[in-house]
Enzyme design. Sequence first.
Site, PDB file in Angstrom:
ATOM      1  N   LYS A   1       0.927  -1.197  -0.007  1.00 42.38           N
ATOM      2  CA  LYS A   1       0.046   0.004  -0.005  1.00 42.38           C
ATOM      3  C   LYS A   1       1.019   1.142  -0.028  1.00 42.38           C
ATOM      4  CE  LYS A   1      -2.193  -1.017   4.063  1.00 42.38           C
ATOM      5  NZ  LYS A   1      -1.330  -2.478   4.336  1.00 42.38           N
TER       6      LYS A   1
ATOM      7  N   ARG B   1      -9.952   0.382   8.744  1.00 45.87           N
ATOM      8  CA  ARG B   1      -9.129  -0.857   9.010  1.00 45.87           C
ATOM      9  C   ARG B   1     -10.078  -1.715   9.823  1.00 45.87           C
ATOM     10  NH1 ARG B   1      -3.943   0.212   9.053  1.00 45.87           N
ATOM     11  NH2 ARG B   1      -2.636  -1.563   9.425  1.00 45.87           N
TER      12      ARG B   1
ATOM     13  N   ARG C   1      11.657  -5.441   5.085  1.00 48.66           N
ATOM     14  CA  ARG C   1      11.362  -4.073   4.785  1.00 48.66           C
ATOM     15  C   ARG C   1      12.356  -3.011   5.730  1.00 48.66           C
ATOM     16  NH1 ARG C   1       5.384  -1.715   5.243  1.00 48.66           N
ATOM     17  NH2 ARG C   1       5.814  -2.736   7.195  1.00 48.66           N
TER      18      ARG C   1
ATOM     19  N   ARG D   1      11.344  -0.922  11.024  1.00 48.31           N
ATOM     20  CA  ARG D   1      10.295  -0.566  11.863  1.00 48.31           C
ATOM     21  C   ARG D   1      10.331  -1.404  13.127  1.00 48.31           C
ATOM     22  NH1 ARG D   1       5.076   0.401   8.088  1.00 48.31           N
ATOM     23  NH2 ARG D   1       4.122  -0.710   9.691  1.00 48.31           N
TER      24      ARG D   1
ATOM     25  N   ARG E   1      -0.154  -8.833  13.655  1.00 51.50           N
ATOM     26  CA  ARG E   1      -0.592  -7.821  12.704  1.00 51.50           C
ATOM     27  C   ARG E   1      -1.590  -8.731  11.544  1.00 51.50           C
ATOM     28  NH1 ARG E   1       4.473  -4.643  10.683  1.00 51.50           N
ATOM     29  NH2 ARG E   1       2.912  -3.802   9.203  1.00 51.50           N
TER      30      ARG E   1
HETATM   31  P1  AP5 Z   1       4.773  -1.749   1.793  1.00 55.58           P
HETATM   32  O1  AP5 Z   1       4.410  -0.814   0.547  1.00 55.58           O
HETATM   33  O2  AP5 Z   1       5.502  -0.919   2.934  1.00 55.58           O
HETATM   34  O3  AP5 Z   1       3.418  -2.410   2.326  1.00 55.58           O
HETATM   35  P2  AP5 Z   1       2.335  -1.834   3.216  1.00 55.58           P
HETATM   36  O4  AP5 Z   1       1.203  -2.430   2.397  1.00 55.58           O
HETATM   37  O5  AP5 Z   1       2.352  -0.162   3.283  1.00 55.58           O
HETATM   38  O6  AP5 Z   1       2.642  -2.456   4.603  1.00 55.58           O
HETATM   39  P3  AP5 Z   1       2.346  -1.857   5.972  1.00 55.58           P
HETATM   40  O7  AP5 Z   1       3.063  -2.996   7.063  1.00 55.58           O
HETATM   41  O8  AP5 Z   1       3.012  -0.273   6.382  1.00 55.58           O
HETATM   42  O9  AP5 Z   1       1.002  -1.891   6.260  1.00 55.58           O
HETATM   43  P4  AP5 Z   1       0.097  -1.819   7.475  1.00 55.58           P
HETATM   44  O10 AP5 Z   1      -1.056  -1.734   7.053  1.00 55.58           O
HETATM   45  O11 AP5 Z   1       0.450  -3.100   8.408  1.00 55.58           O
HETATM   46  O12 AP5 Z   1       0.899  -0.628   8.525  1.00 55.58           O
HETATM   47  P5  AP5 Z   1       0.580   0.666   8.889  1.00 55.58           P
HETATM   48  O13 AP5 Z   1       1.669   1.518   8.824  1.00 55.58           O
HETATM   49  O14 AP5 Z   1      -0.625   1.243   7.985  1.00 55.58           O
HETATM   50  O15 AP5 Z   1       5.668  -2.724   1.316  1.00 55.58           O
HETATM   51  C1  AP5 Z   1       6.287  -3.856   2.108  1.00 55.58           C
HETATM   52  C2  AP5 Z   1       7.486  -4.228   1.553  1.00 55.58           C
HETATM   53  O16 AP5 Z   1       7.362  -5.286   0.620  1.00 55.58           O
HETATM   54  C3  AP5 Z   1       8.490  -3.156   1.042  1.00 55.58           C
HETATM   55  O17 AP5 Z   1       9.746  -3.564   1.625  1.00 55.58           O
HETATM   56  C4  AP5 Z   1       8.384  -3.075  -0.110  1.00 55.58           C
HETATM   57  O18 AP5 Z   1       9.463  -2.820  -0.818  1.00 55.58           O
HETATM   58  C5  AP5 Z   1       8.028  -4.344  -0.659  1.00 55.58           C
HETATM   59  N1  AP5 Z   1       7.205  -4.486  -1.813  1.00 55.58           N
HETATM   60  C6  AP5 Z   1       5.967  -3.600  -2.036  1.00 55.58           C
HETATM   61  N2  AP5 Z   1       5.427  -4.176  -3.213  1.00 55.58           N
HETATM   62  C7  AP5 Z   1       6.201  -5.005  -3.723  1.00 55.58           C
HETATM   63  C8  AP5 Z   1       5.775  -5.937  -4.937  1.00 55.58           C
HETATM   64  N3  AP5 Z   1       4.935  -5.679  -5.591  1.00 55.58           N
HETATM   65  N4  AP5 Z   1       6.729  -6.978  -5.049  1.00 55.58           N
HETATM   66  C9  AP5 Z   1       7.730  -7.361  -3.965  1.00 55.58           C
HETATM   67  N5  AP5 Z   1       7.977  -6.409  -3.037  1.00 55.58           N
HETATM   68  C10 AP5 Z   1       7.139  -5.474  -2.742  1.00 55.58           C
HETATM   69  O19 AP5 Z   1      -0.080   0.450  10.490  1.00 55.58           O
HETATM   70  C11 AP5 Z   1       0.665   0.391  11.291  1.00 55.58           C
HETATM   71  C12 AP5 Z   1      -0.102   0.032  12.805  1.00 55.58           C
HETATM   72  O20 AP5 Z   1      -0.491   1.287  13.015  1.00 55.58           O
HETATM   73  C13 AP5 Z   1      -0.976  -0.871  12.647  1.00 55.58           C
HETATM   74  O21 AP5 Z   1      -0.543  -2.303  13.142  1.00 55.58           O
HETATM   75  C14 AP5 Z   1      -1.927  -0.392  13.816  1.00 55.58           C
HETATM   76  O22 AP5 Z   1      -1.475  -0.837  15.119  1.00 55.58           O
HETATM   77  C15 AP5 Z   1      -1.926   1.312  13.676  1.00 55.58           C
HETATM   78  N6  AP5 Z   1      -2.968   1.722  12.740  1.00 55.58           N
HETATM   79  C16 AP5 Z   1      -2.906   2.221  11.320  1.00 55.58           C
HETATM   80  N7  AP5 Z   1      -3.896   2.519  11.127  1.00 55.58           N
HETATM   81  C17 AP5 Z   1      -4.982   2.259  11.939  1.00 55.58           C
HETATM   82  C18 AP5 Z   1      -6.130   2.246  11.857  1.00 55.58           C
HETATM   83  N8  AP5 Z   1      -6.879   2.822  10.738  1.00 55.58           N
HETATM   84  N9  AP5 Z   1      -6.858   1.740  13.151  1.00 55.58           N
HETATM   85  C19 AP5 Z   1      -6.182   1.407  14.362  1.00 55.58           C
HETATM   86  N10 AP5 Z   1      -4.741   1.090  13.871  1.00 55.58           N
HETATM   87  C20 AP5 Z   1      -4.262   1.758  13.099  1.00 55.58           C
END
Ligand code: AP5
Length: 205
Positions: free
Chosen positions: A13, A88, A122, A152, A163
């Site tokens: 994402k 979410r 990552r 991270r 997660r």
């Molecule tokens: P990346 O693009 O970083 O993946 P992502 O989908 O953004 O993953 P996240 O782990 O950041 O999502 P998340 O939803 O768990 O975390 P968030 O920060 O929102 O890609 C991942 C890796 O794969 C990278 O190394 C990239 O290079 C590689 N890659 C990408 N595309 C690829 C491809 N096509 N092929 C190969 N490799 C690829 O949330 C973190 C925390 O915040 C949550 O756990 C929660 O505690 C809190 N939080 C956030 N939002 C909320 C909410 N709405 N409500 C409550 N708590 C929340």
Amino acid sequence: MKILLLGAPGAGKGTQASQIAVKYNIPHISTGDIFRKNIKEGTPIGLKAKGYIDKGQLVPDEVTCEMVADRLAQADCANGYLLDGFPRNLFQAEQLAKISTLDTVINIDVDLSALEARITGRRVCPKCGESYHVTTKTDDKCDKCGETLIQRDDDKPATVQSRLEVYKAQTEPLIAYYSEKGILKTVDGMQSIADVFGDIVKVLG
Ligand code: AP5
């Protein structure tokens, strides 16, 4: 253009969002990034969120929904936005529907078996937020700003499992929710980063 990117942790994402935001000139709103910024700055939101994020759990809805409502009320969202990581769960989706109407929801579909390796490999830039993977990044400096990359805290294996379980239980039901509303488009997230982006552009036009 009001867009939501859905997908499991590690689906790509954030990687896609930074390109979409530039191409369509809309703000990228990542709740994860906002929480991490607040944690770094030691704000009240950051202090509340840290314990949940470190355990791989969702931050309570009342904190998250108010934070997003404040962000969407800012002037740069008047012509659209790209949401990443919110909503979410179904409660957050209902809260969002009260204040804004999404045009398109893009679900980045990735095999669950691929996610752990993506997340644990990552590396992110603590300054500008750019994300990389150890399999394709040969040094530890950010290409955009030169800062030393870090892992991270919630990307360590113990937290990743939690997660993924939270995603299955609480976030995955949003696929059916938005599908029933007729605004869900799914792209194959197992392709290269460039090909996933190409498919997203085809969807958005
Ligand atoms: P990346 O693009 O970083 O993946 P992502 O989908 O953004 O993953 P996240 O782990 O950041 O999502 P998340 O939803 O768990 O975390 P968030 O920060 O929102 O890609 C991942 C890796 O794969 C990278 O190394 C990239 O290079 C590689 N890659 C990408 N595309 C690829 C491809 N096509 N092929 C190969 N490799 C690829 O949330 C973190 C925390 O915040 C949550 O756990 C929660 O505690 C809190 N939080 C956030 N939002 C909320 C909410 N709405 N409500 C409550 N708590 C929340």
